[in-house]
Write a protein that holds these residues in place. Structure first.
Motif, PDB file in Angstrom:
ATOM      1  N   ASN A  43       1.017  -1.104  -0.178  1.00 29.59           N
ATOM      2  CA  ASN A  43      -0.050   0.082   0.205  1.00 29.59           C
ATOM      3  C   ASN A  43       0.869   1.085   0.110  1.00 29.59           C
ATOM      4  O   ASN A  43       2.071   1.232   0.358  1.00 29.59           O
ATOM      5  N   THR A  44       0.501   2.296  -0.410  1.00 28.76           N
ATOM      6  CA  THR A  44       1.209   3.559  -0.638  1.00 28.76           C
ATOM      7  C   THR A  44       0.303   4.570  -0.136  1.00 28.76           C
ATOM      8  O   THR A  44      -0.495   4.909  -0.710  1.00 28.76           O
ATOM      9  N   HIS A  45       0.589   5.443   1.191  1.00 30.82           N
ATOM     10  CA  HIS A  45      -0.201   6.494   1.438  1.00 30.82           C
ATOM     11  C   HIS A  45       0.865   7.528   2.381  1.00 30.82           C
ATOM     12  O   HIS A  45       1.748   7.182   2.691  1.00 30.82           O
ATOM     13  N   SER A  46       0.092   8.394   2.626  1.00 27.65           N
ATOM     14  CA  SER A  46       0.564   9.644   3.320  1.00 27.65           C
ATOM     15  C   SER A  46      -0.254  10.027   4.584  1.00 27.65           C
ATOM     16  O   SER A  46      -1.329  10.037   4.018  1.00 27.65           O
ATOM     17  N   ARG A  47      -0.082  10.059   5.705  1.00 23.26           N
ATOM     18  CA  ARG A  47      -0.869  10.812   6.792  1.00 23.26           C
ATOM     19  C   ARG A  47      -0.346  12.093   6.918  1.00 23.26           C
ATOM     20  O   ARG A  47      -0.737  12.923   8.077  1.00 23.26           O
ATOM     21  N   SER A  48       0.380  12.778   6.272  1.00 23.80           N
ATOM     22  CA  SER A  48       1.181  13.968   6.664  1.00 23.80           C
ATOM     23  C   SER A  48      -0.083  15.161   6.491  1.00 23.80           C
ATOM     24  O   SER A  48      -0.556  15.142   5.534  1.00 23.80           O
ATOM     25  N   SER A  49       0.235  16.225   7.621  1.00 22.08           N
ATOM     26  CA  SER A  49      -0.836  17.158   7.308  1.00 22.08           C
ATOM     27  C   SER A  49      -0.800  17.970   6.222  1.00 22.08           C
ATOM     28  O   SER A  49       0.413  18.427   5.910  1.00 22.08           O
ATOM     29  N   GLY A  50      -1.712  18.312   5.354  1.00 21.87           N
ATOM     30  CA  GLY A  50      -1.647  19.007   4.199  1.00 21.87           C
ATOM     31  C   GLY A  50      -1.524  18.258   2.954  1.00 21.87           C
ATOM     32  O   GLY A  50      -1.495  18.824   1.717  1.00 21.87           O
ATOM     33  N   GLY A  51      -1.194  17.000   3.253  1.00 21.78           N
ATOM     34  CA  GLY A  51      -0.813  16.109   2.129  1.00 21.78           C
ATOM     35  C   GLY A  51      -1.299  14.758   2.215  1.00 21.78           C
ATOM     36  O   GLY A  51      -0.732  13.629   1.378  1.00 21.78           O
ATOM     37  N   LYS A  52      -2.315  14.368   2.662  1.00 25.76           N
ATOM     38  CA  LYS A  52      -3.027  13.042   2.863  1.00 25.76           C
ATOM     39  C   LYS A  52      -3.350  12.357   1.689  1.00 25.76           C
ATOM     40  O   LYS A  52      -4.126  13.144   0.852  1.00 25.76           O
ATOM     41  N   PHE A  53      -2.887  11.042   1.381  1.00 25.82           N
ATOM     42  CA  PHE A  53      -3.492  10.420   0.223  1.00 25.82           C
ATOM     43  C   PHE A  53      -3.262   8.911   0.601  1.00 25.82           C
ATOM     44  O   PHE A  53      -2.456   8.407   1.395  1.00 25.82           O
ATOM     45  N   ASP A  54      -3.927   8.277  -0.343  1.00 26.39           N
ATOM     46  CA  ASP A  54      -3.689   6.531  -0.206  1.00 26.39           C
ATOM     47  C   ASP A  54      -4.137   6.009  -1.452  1.00 26.39           C
ATOM     48  O   ASP A  54      -5.311   6.367  -2.216  1.00 26.39           O
ATOM     49  N   LEU A  55      -3.192   5.626  -1.952  1.00 19.09           N
ATOM     50  CA  LEU A  55      -3.195   5.026  -3.525  1.00 19.09           C
ATOM     51  C   LEU A  55      -3.625   3.409  -3.658  1.00 19.09           C
ATOM     52  O   LEU A  55      -3.495   2.632  -4.605  1.00 19.09           O
ATOM     53  N   GLY A  56      -4.157   3.332  -2.261  1.00 14.97           N
ATOM     54  CA  GLY A  56      -4.798   1.716  -2.251  1.00 14.97           C
ATOM     55  C   GLY A  56      -3.592   0.794  -2.452  1.00 14.97           C
ATOM     56  O   GLY A  56      -2.463   0.863  -1.966  1.00 14.97           O
ATOM     57  N   VAL A  57      -4.106  -0.475  -2.801  1.00 15.74           N
ATOM     58  CA  VAL A  57      -3.057  -1.745  -2.672  1.00 15.74           C
ATOM     59  C   VAL A  57      -2.660  -1.910  -4.098  1.00 15.74           C
ATOM     60  O   VAL A  57      -3.432  -2.294  -4.989  1.00 15.74           O
ATOM     61  N   SER A  58      -1.206  -2.033  -4.129  1.00 20.65           N
ATOM     62  CA  SER A  58      -0.757  -2.389  -5.605  1.00 20.65           C
ATOM     63  C   SER A  58      -0.169  -3.842  -5.363  1.00 20.65           C
ATOM     64  O   SER A  58       0.408  -4.236  -4.655  1.00 20.65           O
ATOM     65  N   LYS A  59      -0.741  -4.689  -6.325  1.00 20.27           N
ATOM     66  CA  LYS A  59      -0.308  -5.981  -6.532  1.00 20.27           C
ATOM     67  C   LYS A  59       1.054  -6.073  -7.280  1.00 20.27           C
ATOM     68  O   LYS A  59       1.656  -5.099  -7.981  1.00 20.27           O
ATOM     69  N   PRO A  60       1.668  -7.349  -6.982  1.00 19.74           N
ATOM     70  CA  PRO A  60       2.930  -7.600  -7.728  1.00 19.74           C
ATOM     71  C   PRO A  60       3.121  -7.110  -9.017  1.00 19.74           C
ATOM     72  O   PRO A  60       2.129  -7.626  -9.664  1.00 19.74           O
ATOM     73  N   GLY A  61       3.991  -6.260  -9.393  1.00 21.39           N
ATOM     74  CA  GLY A  61       4.193  -6.084 -10.890  1.00 21.39           C
ATOM     75  C   GLY A  61       3.497  -5.044 -11.427  1.00 21.39           C
ATOM     76  O   GLY A  61       3.320  -4.596 -12.503  1.00 21.39           O
ATOM     77  N   THR A  62       2.644  -4.154 -10.519  1.00 22.06           N
ATOM     78  CA  THR A  62       1.789  -3.042 -10.895  1.00 22.06           C
ATOM     79  C   THR A  62       2.636  -1.776 -10.631  1.00 22.06           C
ATOM     80  O   THR A  62       3.628  -1.739  -9.428  1.00 22.06           O
ATOM     81  N   ALA A  63       2.038  -0.951 -10.804  1.00 18.99           N
ATOM     82  CA  ALA A  63       2.573   0.607 -10.584  1.00 18.99           C
ATOM     83  C   ALA A  63       1.358   1.709 -10.071  1.00 18.99           C
ATOM     84  O   ALA A  63       0.580   1.497 -10.821  1.00 18.99           O
ATOM     85  N   VAL A  64       1.767   2.284  -9.358  1.00  9.81           N
ATOM     86  CA  VAL A  64       0.860   3.549  -8.980  1.00  9.81           C
ATOM     87  C   VAL A  64       1.438   4.996  -9.176  1.00  9.81           C
ATOM     88  O   VAL A  64       2.775   4.856  -8.865  1.00  9.81           O
TER      89      VAL A  64
END
Ligand SMILES: [Cu+2]
Lengths: 107, 372
Positions: free
Chosen positions: A59-80
């Protein structure tokens, strides 16, 4: 299973190739439950592409204030991808593997 | 610049394509990474130093104060439950119960985890809802079902005990007793909670006789066929990650903290396996009675649902293989000297006062701090 993964790899190749006037993009690889960099610094508006080169999901995400995002789950071999359109310092992590840490400094 | 990869889109597409192919190979190889036993052993060497954060560096005085607080039942509202009641060093810092029991005999929702080796950890609690030990320490004190303490009253209560005033002033010069400093002292103590060298460590260090041949076969299974290493990796036997390993109960664990992510439904933190043999029963719900039942669970006892980790699959272990895995886990226990309990600071002997001991203090009654 095998052919599905191959097909998605080919599809990715195709899509990206169509979009390609070779503009710069920043790539971070997720490998062995780590981001391949600890810190990067980029310019406002630039995109970072997270490529999962592991055999497990991340999973790729940030909880930093002013820049929260969550790119969900990336399966092997994929990219976000994520465009960083605000300046600041953002801590990017994986909610599955919290040892994966990357600081993105946006200038 | 130069601190990261900057390549053209075409080059990236090649990377993606290549990693797509690589995945085919590594998916087939899950659980069968071909590394020799000697190579695996290199990944299990104990560290020589405990890491402490810059924001709360180690001092001996602070760790000592933290230990005193950890074992002081006066941190609880009714003055009878300490952190050490549930995190009992005699049970390898757990409580030996399937689910914890708190204030006024309230049964908690989950099993008490160990606090061993948390200096190397990441997010805390079974569901990872706290980010630091400092943050975590205040949770159980204030929770009505655990220690039922009023956080303003606790500062006043410790303030009324002369030796605590001295101890806090030594550890936090010019600042003294505050809620934050209580948390910092306890967290510093917790980071020092590390157990000694186990037979397994002596084997890693080169003593071939330190563990049995069955345990050595168990180590090979752990890293290969049984794939335990996918999550319980490294000297502390955890990578601090969160997974749904198919425990059948209704608790959604980390799913409540990160509701948007499917694989975090029913996911719990990977616990250390150090000294695990002393901490039965197992799992967040304490439903597995011993290590053999744990191995049976991984072999074929898990439930399958969309959130189940891709690293949990039928193992087809034989009965002797299951025994080998258990024998291996038994070698992770050190035989340390018993943990010394602190002498707790005495109440003030110089002012007259009486204690509030209301007979029927239920979970909602506040603190029974000393009346001056
Ligand atoms: Cu991850």
């Amino acid at each position: 299973m095998k052919s599905k993964i191959l097909a998605s790899a080919v599809a990715t190749l195709f899509v990206v190739a169509v979009a390609a006037p070779a503009s710069a993009e920043i790539v971070i690889t997720q490998k062995a439950k780590k981001f391949d960099k600890k810190k990067i610094s980029i310019k406002k508006g630039e995109a970072v592409k997270f490529v999962n080169s592991d055999s497990i999901s991340h999973n790729t995400h940030s909880r930093s204030s002013g820049g929260k995002f969550d790119l969900g789950v990336s399966k092997p071999g994929t990219a976000v991808s994520k465009v960083f359109d605000k300046s600041g310092k953002f801590k990017v992590r994986c909610t599955i593997h919290p040892k994966m840490k990357l600081t993105v400094k946006v200038n | 610049m130069g601190a990261y990869n900057k390549i053209s889109k075409f080059a990236i597409s090649m990377v993606v394509a290549v990693s797509g192919f690589a995945t085919v190979a590594s998916t087939a190889a899950i659980g069968a990474e071909k590394k020799s036993r000697e190579e695996w052993k290199k990944e299990y060497v104990r560290p020589s130093e405990i890491p402490f954060p810059k924001e709360n560096p180690y001092t001996a005085a602070k760790a000592d104060l933290g230990r005193t607080l950890f074992f002081d039942p006066r941190l609880s509202g009714a003055n009878y439950i300490s952190c050490g009641t549930c995190h009992n060093p005699s049970f390898a810092w757990g409580d030996g119960l399937a689910k914890g029991i708190g204030h006024a005999m309230t049964r908690l929702g989950r099993r008490t985890p160990t606090i061993l080796n948390l200096a190397w950890g990441e997010y805390l609690m079974w569901d990872g809802r706290f980010e630091t030990l400092e943050q975590q320490a205040l949770g159980p004190m204030a929770a009505a079902v655990e220690m039922n303490q009023n956080m303003k009253a606790i500062v006043a209560e410790l303030q009324s005990i002369p030796e605590y005033r001295t101890l806090f002033n030594v550890s936090f010069p010019g600042k003294g007793i505050t809620v934050d400093n209580i948390a910092k002292a306890i967290a510093t103590f917790e980071r020092t909670v590390v157990r000694g060298v186990a037979p397994f460590d002596r084997w890693i260090a080169g003593d071939e006789h330190a563990i049995s041949t069955s345990a050595k076969r168990g180590f090979d299974l752990f890293n290969n066929k049984a794939n335990c290493v996918a999550c319980h990796s490294g000297w502390n036997f955890t990578d601090s990650s969160f997974h749904d390993i198919g425990m059948p109960d209704k608790d959604i664990g980390r799913g409540k903290v990160v509701p948007g992510v499917v694989v975090m439904q029913h996911a719990f933190k990977v616990p250390t396996l150090r000294n695990a043999v002393e901490r039965a029963p197992y799992m967040h719900d304490g439903s597995l009675k011993n290590l053999y039942s744990v191995v049976e669970h991984y072999d074929n006892g898990f439930v399958t649902r969309p959130s189940k980790s891709e690293e949990i699959y039928k193992l087809n272990l034989t009965a002797p293989e299951k025994t080998d895995l258990v024998e291996f886990m038994k070698t992770l226990s050190s035989k340390d000297a018993p943990v010394a309990l602190p002498r707790l600071p005495a109440y003030d002997q110089t002012v007259a006062g009486s204690l509030n001991v209301s007979p029927a203090a239920g979970p909602s009654t506040g603190s029974s701090a000393m009346r001056a």
